[in-house]
Design a protein around this motif. Structure first.
Motif, mmCIF file in Angstrom:
data_model
loop_
_atom_site.group_PDB
_atom_site.id
_atom_site.type_symbol
_atom_site.label_atom_id
_atom_site.label_comp_id
_atom_site.label_asym_id
_atom_site.label_seq_id
_atom_site.Cartn_x
_atom_site.Cartn_y
_atom_site.Cartn_z
ATOM 1 N N ALA A 54 22.562 -24.185 18.353
ATOM 2 C CA ALA A 54 21.241 -24.191 17.722
ATOM 3 C C ALA A 54 20.154 -23.947 18.765
ATOM 4 C CB ALA A 54 20.996 -25.516 17.021
ATOM 5 N N ILE A 55 19.053 -23.388 18.294
ATOM 6 C CA ILE A 55 17.869 -23.182 19.131
ATOM 7 C C ILE A 55 16.698 -23.809 18.385
ATOM 8 C CG2 ILE A 55 16.251 -21.456 20.004
ATOM 9 C CD1 ILE A 55 18.612 -19.607 20.433
ATOM 10 N N ASP A 56 15.917 -24.578 19.091
ATOM 11 C CA ASP A 56 14.721 -25.186 18.520
ATOM 12 C C ASP A 56 13.632 -25.050 19.576
ATOM 13 O OD1 ASP A 56 12.811 -26.629 17.170
ATOM 14 O OD2 ASP A 56 14.097 -28.359 16.805
ATOM 15 N N GLU A 57 12.689 -24.142 19.345
ATOM 16 C CA GLU A 57 11.650 -23.893 20.336
ATOM 17 C C GLU A 57 10.305 -23.687 19.661
ATOM 18 O OE1 GLU A 57 12.712 -20.285 22.417
ATOM 19 O OE2 GLU A 57 11.799 -19.029 20.898
ATOM 20 N N VAL A 58 9.266 -23.855 20.428
ATOM 21 C CA VAL A 58 7.912 -23.543 19.963
ATOM 22 C C VAL A 58 7.502 -22.270 20.686
ATOM 23 C CG1 VAL A 58 5.522 -24.288 19.871
ATOM 24 C CG2 VAL A 58 7.360 -25.946 19.523
ATOM 25 N N TYR A 59 7.179 -21.250 19.898
ATOM 26 C CA TYR A 59 6.794 -19.949 20.443
ATOM 27 C C TYR A 59 5.443 -19.581 19.849
ATOM 28 C CZ TYR A 59 6.975 -14.987 21.579
ATOM 29 O OH TYR A 59 6.686 -13.730 22.057
ATOM 30 N N GLU A 60 4.460 -19.391 20.698
ATOM 31 C CA GLU A 60 3.091 -19.066 20.286
ATOM 32 C C GLU A 60 2.581 -20.033 19.212
ATOM 33 O OE1 GLU A 60 2.337 -14.958 19.452
ATOM 34 O OE2 GLU A 60 3.129 -14.308 21.389
ATOM 35 N N GLY A 61 2.881 -21.328 19.416
ATOM 36 C CA GLY A 61 2.393 -22.346 18.493
ATOM 37 C C GLY A 61 3.192 -22.490 17.217
ATOM 38 N N ARG A 62 4.243 -21.745 17.036
ATOM 39 C CA ARG A 62 5.065 -21.812 15.823
ATOM 40 C C ARG A 62 6.449 -22.330 16.194
ATOM 41 N NH1 ARG A 62 2.640 -18.176 11.974
ATOM 42 N NH2 ARG A 62 3.939 -19.214 10.445
ATOM 43 N N ARG A 63 7.042 -23.145 15.343
ATOM 44 C CA ARG A 63 8.364 -23.694 15.602
ATOM 45 C C ARG A 63 9.430 -22.759 15.054
ATOM 46 N NH1 ARG A 63 10.787 -29.538 13.744
ATOM 47 N NH2 ARG A 63 12.631 -29.448 15.077
ATOM 48 N N ILE A 64 10.317 -22.324 15.937
ATOM 49 C CA ILE A 64 11.447 -21.465 15.565
ATOM 50 C C ILE A 64 12.713 -22.296 15.676
ATOM 51 C CG2 ILE A 64 12.803 -19.441 16.163
ATOM 52 C CD1 ILE A 64 10.274 -18.188 17.319
ATOM 53 N N GLN A 65 13.475 -22.351 14.593
ATOM 54 C CA GLN A 65 14.762 -23.037 14.578
ATOM 55 C C GLN A 65 15.831 -22.036 14.166
ATOM 56 O OE1 GLN A 65 13.179 -25.907 11.718
ATOM 57 N NE2 GLN A 65 13.982 -27.514 13.069
ATOM 58 N N ILE A 66 16.874 -21.926 14.977
ATOM 59 C CA ILE A 66 17.988 -21.026 14.674
ATOM 60 C C ILE A 66 19.262 -21.853 14.763
ATOM 61 C CG2 ILE A 66 19.207 -18.923 15.300
ATOM 62 C CD1 ILE A 66 16.638 -17.968 16.670
ATOM 63 N N SER A 67 20.059 -21.805 13.706
ATOM 64 C CA SER A 67 21.319 -22.550 13.713
ATOM 65 C C SER A 67 22.422 -21.709 13.093
ATOM 66 C CB SER A 67 21.174 -23.867 12.953
ATOM 67 O OG SER A 67 20.969 -23.607 11.584
ATOM 68 N N MET A 68 23.639 -22.031 13.479
ATOM 69 C CA MET A 68 24.808 -21.344 12.941
ATOM 70 C C MET A 68 25.562 -22.214 11.944
ATOM 71 S SD MET A 68 24.952 -18.327 14.193
ATOM 72 C CE MET A 68 26.606 -17.811 13.851
ATOM 73 N N GLU A 69 25.223 -23.503 11.840
ATOM 74 C CA GLU A 69 26.000 -24.405 10.992
ATOM 75 C C GLU A 69 26.015 -23.970 9.530
ATOM 76 O OE1 GLU A 69 23.677 -26.137 13.178
ATOM 77 O OE2 GLU A 69 25.298 -26.290 14.625
ATOM 78 N N ALA A 70 24.835 -23.792 8.951
ATOM 79 C CA ALA A 70 24.771 -23.486 7.533
ATOM 80 C C ALA A 70 25.154 -22.043 7.243
ATOM 81 C CB ALA A 70 23.368 -23.761 7.002
ATOM 82 N N GLY A 71 24.926 -21.164 8.194
ATOM 83 C CA GLY A 71 25.193 -19.746 7.952
ATOM 84 C C GLY A 71 24.091 -19.130 7.125
ATOM 85 N N GLY A 72 23.792 -17.870 7.386
ATOM 86 C CA GLY A 72 22.740 -17.194 6.640
ATOM 87 C C GLY A 72 23.153 -16.903 5.211
ATOM 88 N N LYS A 73 22.224 -16.417 4.445
ATOM 89 C CA LYS A 73 22.501 -16.102 3.041
ATOM 90 C C LYS A 73 22.076 -14.677 2.750
ATOM 91 C CE LYS A 73 21.733 -20.776 1.523
ATOM 92 N NZ LYS A 73 20.598 -21.643 1.672
ATOM 93 N N HIS A 74 22.745 -14.069 1.780
ATOM 94 C CA HIS A 74 22.364 -12.753 1.284
ATOM 95 C C HIS A 74 22.392 -12.831 -0.229
ATOM 96 C CE1 HIS A 74 21.738 -8.473 1.248
ATOM 97 N NE2 HIS A 74 22.736 -8.354 0.394
ATOM 98 N N ASN A 75 21.249 -12.605 -0.862
ATOM 99 C CA ASN A 75 21.107 -12.730 -2.314
ATOM 100 C C ASN A 75 21.572 -14.097 -2.806
ATOM 101 O OD1 ASN A 75 19.986 -10.225 -2.661
ATOM 102 N ND2 ASN A 75 21.921 -9.218 -3.119
ATOM 103 N N GLY A 76 21.285 -15.136 -2.022
ATOM 104 C CA GLY A 76 21.638 -16.483 -2.416
ATOM 105 C C GLY A 76 23.068 -16.875 -2.116
ATOM 106 N N HIS A 77 23.874 -15.946 -1.628
ATOM 107 C CA HIS A 77 25.273 -16.233 -1.325
ATOM 108 C C HIS A 77 25.426 -16.486 0.166
ATOM 109 C CE1 HIS A 77 26.299 -14.925 -5.354
ATOM 110 N NE2 HIS A 77 25.615 -13.810 -5.143
ATOM 111 N N PRO A 78 26.154 -17.550 0.565
ATOM 112 C CA PRO A 78 26.339 -17.814 1.989
ATOM 113 C C PRO A 78 27.128 -16.700 2.663
ATOM 114 C CG PRO A 78 27.447 -19.474 0.630
ATOM 115 C CD PRO A 78 26.789 -18.514 -0.290
ATOM 116 N N MET A 79 26.708 -16.335 3.862
ATOM 117 C CA MET A 79 27.379 -15.301 4.652
ATOM 118 C C MET A 79 27.806 -15.935 5.973
ATOM 119 S SD MET A 79 27.269 -12.464 2.887
ATOM 120 C CE MET A 79 27.573 -11.205 4.084
ATOM 121 N N PRO A 80 29.089 -16.263 6.141
ATOM 122 C CA PRO A 80 29.518 -16.868 7.394
ATOM 123 C C PRO A 80 29.272 -15.914 8.559
ATOM 124 C CG PRO A 80 31.389 -16.418 5.945
ATOM 125 C CD PRO A 80 30.150 -16.038 5.210
ATOM 126 N N GLY A 81 28.870 -16.479 9.681
ATOM 127 C CA GLY A 81 28.621 -15.668 10.859
ATOM 128 C C GLY A 81 27.176 -15.248 11.018
#
Length: 141
Positions: A54-81
């Motif tokens: 996971a990445i949790d950082e503040v960039y230009e005053g905005r909080r960016i969080q990136i994680s692999m646990e949940a996995g991204g989604k495409h059209n509401g469907h989970p996409m592993p990886g």
């Protein structure tokens, strides 16, 4: 009718130039000619590594969080990886291209080498505006 025409000569020259150009491109792109060439991608693409998962950082005053646990989604469907990216708690839709570059809804026509670069570019482009939730078009779910 054994004489060569101007049209035929130009066609042959263009074909020869195309073959020579493609041969040169193939040699330049082969992994053996470049010691720093990346390893070939698998069918699903190279694995994305995020330090610590996971990445949790503040960039230009905005909080960016990136994680692999949940996995991204495409059209509401989970996409592993696929990583999940959130800017100030709101999800940024991320897509992987065939060449393993990344695009977002904010920068749909500009590619980035990794999700972190894509998220930072989205923050810069938002210029303080809120990220609106991504909703697929009706009838595409």
């Amino acid at each position: 009718m054994n004489e060569i025409t101007r049209r035929r000569a130009l066609g042959l020259a263009a074909g020869a130039a195309a073959v020579a150009g493609l041969t040169g491109c193939d040699k330049a792109a082969s992994p053996s000619s470049s010691p720093s060439a990346p390893p070939p991608a698998t069918a699903s693409g190279p694995a994305l590594s995020i330090p610590g998962g996971a990445i949790d950082e503040v960039y230009e005053g905005r909080r960016i969080q990136i994680s692999m646990e949940a996995g991204g989604k495409h059209n509401g469907h989970p996409m592993p990886g696929l990583p999940t990216i959130k800017i100030d708690g709101k999800e940024l839709h991320l897509m992987r291209n065939a060449d393993n570059s990344w695009v977002t809804v904010v920068h749909h026509y500009e590619t980035f080498p990794d999700p972190v670069s894509a998220a930072r570019a989205a923050v810069r482009d938002l210029q303080g505006a809120n990220l609106l939730p991504f909703a697929p078009a009706e009838g595409t779910s």
